[in-house]
Motif scaffolding. Structure first.
Motif, short mmCIF file in Angstrom:
data_model
loop_
_atom_site.label_atom_id
_atom_site.label_comp_id
_atom_site.label_asym_id
_atom_site.label_seq_id
_atom_site.Cartn_x
_atom_site.Cartn_y
_atom_site.Cartn_z
N GLN A 1 0.02 -10.96 10.39
CA GLN A 1 1.12 -10.06 10.71
C GLN A 1 1.91 -9.60 9.49
OE1 GLN A 1 1.80 -8.58 13.57
NE2 GLN A 1 0.03 -9.54 14.52
N PRO A 2 2.34 -10.47 8.57
CA PRO A 2 3.17 -10.00 7.45
C PRO A 2 2.46 -9.03 6.52
CG PRO A 2 3.43 -12.36 7.70
CD PRO A 2 2.33 -11.94 8.62
N CYS A 3 1.17 -9.25 6.27
CA CYS A 3 0.47 -8.39 5.31
C CYS A 3 -0.39 -7.33 5.99
CB CYS A 3 -0.39 -9.23 4.37
SG CYS A 3 -1.76 -10.08 5.17
N GLY A 4 -0.57 -7.41 7.30
CA GLY A 4 -1.37 -6.43 8.01
C GLY A 4 -2.87 -6.56 7.75
N GLY A 5 -3.31 -7.71 7.28
CA GLY A 5 -4.72 -7.95 7.04
C GLY A 5 -5.18 -7.62 5.63
N THR A 6 -4.28 -7.20 4.75
CA THR A 6 -4.68 -6.85 3.38
C THR A 6 -4.64 -8.04 2.43
OG1 THR A 6 -2.44 -6.23 2.74
CG2 THR A 6 -3.85 -4.50 3.64
N ASN B 1 -2.01 -8.77 0.70
CA ASN B 1 -0.96 -8.47 -0.27
C ASN B 1 0.30 -8.01 0.44
OD1 ASN B 1 -2.60 -8.93 -2.53
ND2 ASN B 1 -3.43 -6.88 -2.40
N VAL B 2 1.45 -8.40 -0.11
CA VAL B 2 2.73 -7.96 0.41
C VAL B 2 3.54 -7.38 -0.73
CG1 VAL B 2 2.86 -9.57 2.35
CG2 VAL B 2 3.68 -10.28 0.14
N PRO B 3 4.39 -6.37 -0.47
CA PRO B 3 5.19 -5.80 -1.55
C PRO B 3 6.34 -6.74 -1.95
CG PRO B 3 5.67 -4.70 0.51
CD PRO B 3 4.55 -5.64 0.78
N ILE B 4 6.52 -6.92 -3.24
CA ILE B 4 7.59 -7.75 -3.79
C ILE B 4 8.50 -6.83 -4.60
CG2 ILE B 4 8.14 -9.71 -5.28
CD1 ILE B 4 6.58 -10.53 -2.85
N THR B 5 9.80 -6.88 -4.35
CA THR B 5 10.75 -6.05 -5.08
C THR B 5 10.97 -6.63 -6.47
OG1 THR B 5 11.84 -5.47 -3.03
CG2 THR B 5 13.07 -5.07 -5.05
N VAL B 6 10.90 -5.77 -7.49
CA VAL B 6 11.12 -6.18 -8.87
C VAL B 6 12.57 -5.86 -9.23
CG1 VAL B 6 10.44 -5.83 -11.26
CG2 VAL B 6 8.73 -5.73 -9.45
N ARG B 7 13.30 -6.86 -9.70
CA ARG B 7 14.71 -6.68 -10.06
C ARG B 7 14.87 -6.93 -11.55
NH1 ARG B 7 18.02 -6.77 -5.51
NH2 ARG B 7 16.92 -7.31 -3.61
N VAL B 8 15.65 -6.08 -12.22
CA VAL B 8 15.89 -6.23 -13.66
C VAL B 8 17.36 -6.06 -13.96
CG1 VAL B 8 13.60 -5.38 -14.30
CG2 VAL B 8 15.50 -3.79 -14.13
N GLY B 9 17.76 -6.51 -15.14
CA GLY B 9 19.12 -6.28 -15.62
C GLY B 9 20.09 -7.37 -15.21
N ARG B 10 21.27 -7.24 -15.73
CA ARG B 10 22.32 -8.23 -15.50
C ARG B 10 22.75 -8.24 -14.04
NH1 ARG B 10 28.12 -7.57 -16.76
NH2 ARG B 10 27.45 -5.48 -17.30
N GLN C 1 5.91 -4.46 -6.61
CA GLN C 1 4.58 -4.83 -7.05
C GLN C 1 3.91 -5.63 -5.94
OE1 GLN C 1 5.11 -7.11 -10.58
NE2 GLN C 1 5.57 -9.00 -9.50
N ASP C 2 2.59 -5.74 -6.00
CA ASP C 2 1.86 -6.50 -4.98
C ASP C 2 1.96 -7.98 -5.26
OD1 ASP C 2 1.05 -4.33 -3.56
OD2 ASP C 2 -0.88 -4.14 -4.58
N GLY C 3 2.15 -8.75 -4.20
CA GLY C 3 2.19 -10.20 -4.29
C GLY C 3 1.28 -10.80 -3.25
N LEU C 4 0.89 -12.03 -3.46
CA LEU C 4 0.01 -12.74 -2.55
C LEU C 4 0.76 -13.10 -1.27
CD1 LEU C 4 -2.82 -14.11 -2.32
CD2 LEU C 4 -1.70 -16.17 -3.13
N CYS C 5 0.14 -12.85 -0.14
CA CYS C 5 0.75 -13.19 1.14
C CYS C 5 0.74 -14.71 1.30
CB CYS C 5 -0.03 -12.54 2.29
SG CYS C 5 0.63 -12.95 3.92
#
Length: 57
Positions: free
Chosen positions: A17-22, A24-33, A41-45
Motif C-alpha cells: 500500500q505505501p509504495c504502490g508495488g514499486t 520506492n517511496v518519495p522522501i523529502t530532502v531538507r536543507v539549510g538552517r 528523492q526515492d527511498g526504500l519502502c
C-alpha cells in the motif's frame, strides 16, 4: 483407480500500500538552517523492504 493430483491456482501477491508495488517511496530532502524542503528523492519502502508485495497478505 487413477491417481489424480490437483495443484492450487496460482495467485499474484497483493501490491504494497505505501509504495504502490514499486518498492520506492518519495522522501523529502531538507536543507539549510531552517530545514526548508527543496525536493524529493526515492527511498526504500520500509513496509515491504523494496519487494513491492504486501507482507501481510
Amino acid at each position: 483407480m487413477a491417481n489424480r493430483t490437483t495443484t492450487p491456482p496460482k495467485t499474484t501477491p497483493a501490491p504494497c500500500q505505501p509504495c504502490g508495488g514499486t518498492g520506492n517511496v518519495p522522501i523529502t530532502v531538507r536543507v539549510g538552517r531552517k530545514h526548508r524542503p527543496v525536493g524529493q528523492q526515492d527511498g526504500l519502502c520500509l513496509n515491504c523492504f523494496g519487494t513491492g508485495t504486501d507482507p501481510n497478505a
